[in-house]
Design a protein around this motif. Sequence first.
Motif, short mmCIF file in Angstrom:
data_model
loop_
_atom_site.label_atom_id
_atom_site.label_comp_id
_atom_site.label_asym_id
_atom_site.label_seq_id
_atom_site.Cartn_x
_atom_site.Cartn_y
_atom_site.Cartn_z
N PHE A 157 16.79 -16.27 1.25
CA PHE A 157 15.89 -15.26 1.80
C PHE A 157 16.65 -14.30 2.72
O PHE A 157 16.47 -13.07 2.64
N GLY A 164 18.22 -6.24 0.51
CA GLY A 164 17.06 -5.39 0.19
C GLY A 164 16.90 -4.30 1.25
O GLY A 164 16.67 -3.13 0.92
N ILE A 167 18.89 -1.36 0.62
CA ILE A 167 18.38 -0.39 -0.36
C ILE A 167 17.39 0.57 0.32
O ILE A 167 17.38 1.77 0.06
N ASN A 195 20.49 -9.67 -6.90
CA ASN A 195 20.10 -10.08 -8.26
C ASN A 195 20.29 -11.58 -8.46
O ASN A 195 19.39 -12.28 -8.91
N SER A 198 18.24 -14.24 -6.42
CA SER A 198 16.80 -14.27 -6.70
C SER A 198 16.44 -15.56 -7.44
O SER A 198 15.34 -16.08 -7.28
N THR A 202 13.68 -18.19 -6.11
CA THR A 202 12.44 -18.45 -6.86
C THR A 202 12.23 -19.95 -7.05
O THR A 202 11.12 -20.46 -6.88
N GLY A 265 10.09 -8.27 -8.66
CA GLY A 265 11.55 -8.16 -8.71
C GLY A 265 12.08 -8.33 -10.12
O GLY A 265 12.93 -7.56 -10.58
N TYR A 266 11.54 -9.32 -10.87
CA TYR A 266 12.03 -9.52 -12.23
C TYR A 266 11.59 -8.37 -13.15
O TYR A 266 12.30 -8.02 -14.09
N MET A 268 11.58 -5.35 -12.22
CA MET A 268 12.59 -4.30 -11.99
C MET A 268 13.95 -4.68 -12.57
O MET A 268 14.71 -3.83 -13.04
N MET A 269 14.25 -5.99 -12.52
CA MET A 269 15.56 -6.43 -12.97
C MET A 269 15.71 -6.33 -14.49
O MET A 269 16.80 -6.15 -15.01
N HIS A 287 6.85 -4.48 -4.48
CA HIS A 287 8.01 -5.26 -4.06
C HIS A 287 8.47 -4.83 -2.66
O HIS A 287 8.67 -5.66 -1.78
N GLY A 288 8.62 -3.52 -2.48
CA GLY A 288 9.11 -3.01 -1.19
C GLY A 288 8.16 -3.36 -0.05
O GLY A 288 8.59 -3.89 0.99
N ALA A 291 7.94 -7.21 0.54
CA ALA A 291 9.21 -7.74 1.08
C ALA A 291 9.36 -7.39 2.56
O ALA A 291 9.75 -8.24 3.37
C1 HEM Z 1 12.98 -13.48 -6.99
C2 HEM Z 1 13.19 -12.72 -5.97
C3 HEM Z 1 13.61 -11.27 -6.02
C4 HEM Z 1 13.99 -10.44 -7.05
C5 HEM Z 1 14.10 -10.79 -8.52
C6 HEM Z 1 14.28 -9.15 -6.49
C7 HEM Z 1 14.71 -8.03 -7.20
C8 HEM Z 1 14.83 -6.76 -6.68
C9 HEM Z 1 15.22 -5.59 -7.43
C10 HEM Z 1 15.59 -5.59 -8.91
C11 HEM Z 1 15.21 -4.54 -6.59
C12 HEM Z 1 15.53 -3.10 -6.92
C13 HEM Z 1 16.95 -2.88 -6.60
C14 HEM Z 1 17.41 -1.53 -6.96
O1 HEM Z 1 16.66 -0.56 -6.80
O2 HEM Z 1 18.55 -1.46 -7.39
C15 HEM Z 1 14.81 -5.02 -5.28
C16 HEM Z 1 14.65 -4.24 -4.15
C17 HEM Z 1 14.32 -4.74 -2.89
N1 HEM Z 1 14.12 -6.06 -2.57
FE1 HEM Z 1 14.09 -7.60 -3.86
N2 HEM Z 1 14.06 -9.20 -5.14
C18 HEM Z 1 13.65 -10.49 -4.81
C19 HEM Z 1 13.34 -10.98 -3.57
C20 HEM Z 1 13.34 -10.25 -2.40
C21 HEM Z 1 13.09 -10.77 -1.08
C22 HEM Z 1 12.81 -12.22 -0.76
C23 HEM Z 1 13.18 -9.73 -0.23
C24 HEM Z 1 13.01 -9.71 1.27
C25 HEM Z 1 13.05 -10.73 2.00
C26 HEM Z 1 13.47 -8.54 -1.01
C27 HEM Z 1 13.60 -7.28 -0.49
C28 HEM Z 1 13.80 -6.14 -1.22
C29 HEM Z 1 13.79 -4.82 -0.67
C30 HEM Z 1 13.50 -4.45 0.79
C31 HEM Z 1 14.09 -3.95 -1.72
C32 HEM Z 1 14.22 -2.43 -1.64
C33 HEM Z 1 12.91 -1.77 -1.85
C34 HEM Z 1 13.14 -0.28 -1.85
O3 HEM Z 1 13.56 0.26 -0.84
O4 HEM Z 1 12.91 0.31 -2.89
N3 HEM Z 1 13.58 -8.89 -2.33
N4 HEM Z 1 14.60 -6.38 -5.37
#
Ligand code: HEM
Length: 356
Positions: A157, A164, A167, A195, A198, A202, A265-266, A268-269, A287-288, A291
């Motif tokens: 986390f 995150g 980003i 990536n 994650s 999960t 997140g998945y 987006m991935m 997601h944003g 999170a």
């Molecule tokens: C299974 C868990 C997760 C997956 C698969 C995942 C996947 C992703 C992906 C694919 C992106 C977009 C990245 C990009 O634009 O290149 C993203 C953005 C982000 N993730 Fe995750 N994430 C996960 C968990 C988390 C957790 C636990 C947090 C916070 C504690 C988090 C915080 C963020 C934030 C703040 C962004 C940027 C949002 C933005 O400014 O657009 N994510 N995540």
Amino acid sequence: MARLLGRFLGRFSGRFSARFLTRIGLVAGAMVVVLVVAAAVPASAQQRNPDGSVNPTASSVTEDKLFQQLDRISGRCSIPDQKACTIEQPAGRDWRHFHEVTLRWIGAVAIIGMLALLVLFYLVRGMVRIEAGRSGRVLVRFSTFERLVHWMTASCFIVLALSGLNITFGKRLLLPLIGPESFSDWSQWAKYAHNYLSFPFTLGVVLIFLMWIAWNIPGKVDLEWLKEGGGIVGHKHPPAGRFNAGQKLIYWIVVLGGGAVAATGYIMMFPFYLTDVAGMQTAQMIHGIVALLFVAAMLGHIYIGTIGMEGAFEAMGTGEVDLNWAKEHHSLWVEKELGQGRAATPPPQAAGTPAE
Ligand code: HEM
């Protein structure tokens, strides 16, 4: 010479042609857009008389006006992905505004607000002490497996949160400080970490859900606990089972919030497998927001598990808690444990100390 050049071009086009031509196409497309926008400025000037007044008979339609009417820049393109033929569209602009402005505000207010609240709370209330003092005897609170799952999920986390946040805020806050070279290196590694971690994250959320669901169903005792301020706001010690209402809240934030960030997140991935551009934008927004609120909530959890409450960290550190701590914060759980014959024992280091 001509043969040499021919051989060179043949080899060159064989290796690079498809990708290279696509790139050239994209670059040329971008240049056309730039030229069109640049041409629009003098065109608007043509619609005015030499003295600067508007010429009502001017018939030229500026590209700018067309853009305002149609609200988008799109056309035909020769690459297979037809989504790339739309360069600008209204929903894209809304999404960009959300990402560049709204999300940053949500994150800043939630995270800085939570930090400010915690500092204020600490200054007013201080650390919640074990009022009866330490008993010198301990009860097992969490097994090794439970602690392993907790720390695996927590460490993932923290990395997910930092990568995150990069980003959302990195371009604004970090880039001016460390420069473009370091920022792009760090961002690339942060993105890999986001990536790959994650997956264990999960798994951790699923295990937490299964492992502790039995103790996290809300009940009447939780209402009483909340009415009394949980013994944290005041100095009373309302009864609670293995998890009190505050901890149950954290549990559900982790399960539901973790589930939501994982699902979105998945999406987006693995882009465009499940949804279209609009769905991708919605997934990113959810997601944003989730999170960033999740990070704020976890700051509260980390506070109460460390400097906020005496004796709390040991539960996840050694897995054992002082009997008086347990009686003050989880009286119903202690009754049950002792009733089932689980004795409170001296802590390991005291048990190992020879009698003087
Ligand atoms: C299974 C868990 C997760 C997956 C698969 C995942 C996947 C992703 C992906 C694919 C992106 C977009 C990245 C990009 O634009 O290149 C993203 C953005 C982000 N993730 Fe995750 N994430 C996960 C968990 C988390 C957790 C636990 C947090 C916070 C504690 C988090 C915080 C963020 C934030 C703040 C962004 C940027 C949002 C933005 O400014 O657009 N994510 N995540």
